[in-house]
Design an enzyme around this catalytic site. Structure first.
Site, short mmCIF file in Angstrom:
data_model
loop_
_atom_site.label_atom_id
_atom_site.label_comp_id
_atom_site.label_asym_id
_atom_site.label_seq_id
_atom_site.Cartn_x
_atom_site.Cartn_y
_atom_site.Cartn_z
N ASP A 50 0.92 -1.07 -0.06
CA ASP A 50 -0.12 -0.02 0.09
C ASP A 50 1.05 1.36 0.01
O ASP A 50 1.85 1.42 0.66
CB ASP A 50 -0.79 -0.05 1.21
CG ASP A 50 -1.96 1.13 1.27
OD1 ASP A 50 -2.94 1.14 0.24
OD2 ASP A 50 -1.95 1.87 2.26
N GLU B 105 1.88 -0.29 -4.96
CA GLU B 105 0.82 0.55 -5.49
C GLU B 105 1.41 2.14 -5.92
O GLU B 105 1.89 2.94 -4.99
CB GLU B 105 -0.21 1.04 -4.19
CG GLU B 105 -1.30 2.19 -4.55
CD GLU B 105 -2.04 2.31 -3.37
OE1 GLU B 105 -3.10 3.22 -3.57
OE2 GLU B 105 -1.56 2.64 -2.39
N ASP C 23 -10.14 1.72 -4.71
CA ASP C 23 -9.92 3.26 -4.62
C ASP C 23 -10.67 4.02 -5.84
O ASP C 23 -10.43 5.42 -5.83
CB ASP C 23 -8.62 3.57 -4.40
CG ASP C 23 -8.05 3.08 -3.23
OD1 ASP C 23 -8.71 3.29 -2.04
OD2 ASP C 23 -6.80 2.51 -3.04
#
Length: 632
Positions: free
Chosen positions: A344, A373, A447
């Site tokens: 992340d 990410e 997201d």
């Protein structure tokens, strides 16, 4: 008329794309004789260093009106290198600068112009082979499938819902806070029970959003890295899921949230839930150094201003050992059955942290995957004031490929295929091949808006959650969105990298931004057309080896039509063709001779002689078995 220079054309730059360190690269430019060129120079700048100029040599004629100049350059260490060309001519001094499509144009020396990028990666870079040519599937664990099994140790402050498929809670409570504390009961055993359905889709890797104990339904506010969240199950449930998945040829990838923790956690313990002493409770806490306090205990550095997400000091040696040490979290869950990590907010993890993490993971399992990410071009990303080195050999294996997502969806709702082609070619030119073949190509994620909503609905723009909560596609909008979604999936499955299905996209789920993109999987109410299309695309990927690492080669790019091949020049055993028409009228594409009489295997298009016919809002996919050498 030849180009001045084109970095995507082997006639001008060999080899194409990113290169291993100490690989010789040949650069050639083609200059009009009317310029009366007397000298040509290749300017090459290693990232952050001084300009180096290399004289080019006259290398012969191209017809009667053009001449070739060339130069060889060998990058000696991993990094980025920026280059352009300058000419001294009878009519002045000129610079060859980069256009958006990577071809060159002339500018007077002294005027600004974009350079080209050469990526050089470490000779030791190796990425896992098991994912190449496969399919990923992303699951938001609370919302995919519920086993109904009883759970132990579930905190009493959680809202346990009984209305599977209801709208996720989005309104603030009486204190004006959005708690994210409503749970639908999806769990690890529920996922295991549905693995056969994922196998039917051709899934080879399962990426799970966070599964560790945390006090929100998204679980990005980690409370305990060592424990499975009790609503999801136990460590035994995780091992069972991993073992069953592995028997079916599916490997598990976990979400590593290492930039921040929850304030309600073993480590910070702001809510005094845990028996130990957290950093919020005492500066003598063993975790106090993990956080940065401005004024203890109430003022501390947070992730993007959220008080519930205290920022971790990733340079702290104790925290680094906790994550990447011999008994650290990175290794621990690989030993339990995971086959990789998705990191992340990789932008917020320092280079040293990423390098230690990679060493730990690869020592534990050389074939484990590390995905970062990163929302932009990861090869030249800058964050916190310096250039990142994600893909050069010592950090990530690959990244989430948001540039492809944005380009595909933009094209299908009215953008130009020219922009999509350039986005794909930029990534293919900049990324090391081992990273490129594993790119995580999503159309939706936790997201982003659901792809179906983007393709059929009104843009969310500045609309708030109250507006988003009321929106659903009309029957007509949905019909058209499903047709466009099939085109999007056809592109997604045939671009370089690995398609990643966000759970429910294959079932026709809608939804704007968080939390509306995180609904419950509609078991028994799936969109049959989309589900069937995904299954067929999965079979295509299994049967077409060129999709593992074949080159992306554009055939045609006009605003409303996209047509390209995937092939390995000179040694392929198959070539794949993908043509997409996003317009309301029929379009045709003239194909190379090798496609004469070929049969379309998916989509409503057809090939007549060497002409590809594409009906409105349709695609055509074809595979040509070549038996080896190119034949046209």
């Amino acid at each position: 008329m030849p180009e001045l220079f084109d970095s995507r054309n082997l006639a001008y730059r060999t080899p194409f794309g990113a290169v291993r360190e100490k690989t010789e690269v040949l650069f050639r430019i083609c200059i009009p004789r009317t310029l009366h060129c007397t000298a040509a120079v290749l300017h090459m700048i290693p990232d952050g260093e001084m300009d180096n100029g290399f004289g080019m040599f006259w290398a012969g004629m191209e017809g009667e009106d053009y001449e070739w100049w060339d130069c060889r350059y060998t990058p000696l260490q991993p990094g980025l290198f920026w280059y352009w060309f300058e000419l001294k001519t009878g009519v002045g001094e000129f610079r060859l600068a980069r256009q958006a499509d990577s071809r060159a144009f002339l500018k007077p020396v002294g005027e600004e112009g974009d350079p080209w990028q050469l990526t050089c990666y470490a000779s030791h870079l190796q990425t896992p082979g098991w994912l190449a040519g496969g399919i990923m599937y992303q699951i938001f664990p609370d919302r995919f499938a519920a086993s109904g099994l009883p759970k132990k140790g579930v905190p009493e402050d959680r809202l346990l819902r009984k209305d599977w498929g209801g709208q996720p809670e989005w309104r603030p409570d009486e204190q004006g806070v959005v708690r994210n504390n409503d749970y639908f009961g999806g769990d690890l055993a529920g996922i295991e029970n549905r693995l056969d359905r994922l196998k039917e889709l051709g899934v080879t890797a399962l990426y799970l959003n966070p599964i560790f104990e945390a006090h929100s339904n998204h679980r990005y506010n980690t409370a305990d890295y060592t424990r499975i969240d009790p609503l999801l199950g136990t460590s035994e449930d995780f091992r069972s899921l991993a073992e069953t998945a592995r028997r079916l040829g599916i490997r598990l990838i976990l979400d590593g949230v290492f930039s921040h923790t929850g304030d309600d956690s073993w480590y910070f313990n702001r809510e005094h839930r845990y028996p130990g002493v957290g950093a919020y409770e005492s500066l003598s806490s063993p975790y106090a150094g993990w956080y940065s306090f401005i004024r203890w205990p109430e003022e501390y550095e947070t992730w993007w201003g959220f008080l519930t997400l205290p920022q971790i000091n990733k340079h702290h040696p104790d925290y680094r050992r906790f994550i990447s040490g011999g008994q650290g979290i990175a290794r621990r869950w690989l030993r339990e059955g995971a086959c990789g990590w998705r990191l992340d907010v990789a932008d917020e993890l320092p280079d040293g942290f990423l390098e230690e993490f990679r060493r730990a993971v690869k020592e534990e399992d050389p074939e484990a995957l590390i995905v970062g990410e990163v929302w932009e071009d990861a090869s030249n990303k800058e964050s916190y004031g310096h250039r990142r080195r994600y893909l050069l050999g010592d950090q990530l294996d690959t990244v989430m490929n948001y540039p492809f997502r944005e380009a595909v969806l933009r094209f299908l709702i009215g953008g130009s295929s020219y922009d999509l082609m350039n986005t794909v070619m930029d990534i293919e030119e900049h990324y090391p091949p081992g990273c490129l073949r594993l790119l995580m190509n999503s159309l939706s994620t936790h997201d982003t808006e659901r792809a179906l909503t983007v393709l059929g609905g009104e843009p969310a723009g500045r609309h708030g959650r109250d507006w988003q909560a009321r929106q659903h596609l009309t029957a007509e909008q949905r019909r058209h969105a499903v047709q466009l979604m099939k085109l999007a999936v056809a592109i997604q499955y045939t671009l370089p990298g690995v398609p990643c299905i966000y759970y429910g996209d294959e079932a026709g789920m809608e939804g704007y931004r968080d939390p509306f993109n995180r609904g419950c999987y509609p078991w028994g109410q799936e969109d049959a057309e989309l589900l069937r299309w995904h299954r067929r695309m999965g079979k295509l990927r299994r049967s077409c080896p060129v999709l593992k690492e074949g080159r992306f080669l554009p055939l045609l790019s006009v605003p409303e039509v996209l047509c390209y091949e995937r092939r390995i020049p000179g040694r392929e055993d198959s070539v794949l063709l993908c043509g997409v028409n996003r317009s309301r009228g029929e379009r045709t594409v003239l194909l190379p001779q090798r496609w004469r009489g070929a049969t379309v295997s998916m989509g409503e298009g057809w090939i007549e002689e060497t002409t590809l016919h594409l009906p409105p809002w349709e695609c055509a996919l074809a595979v040509l078995e070549t038996g080896g050498e190119e034949n046209g």
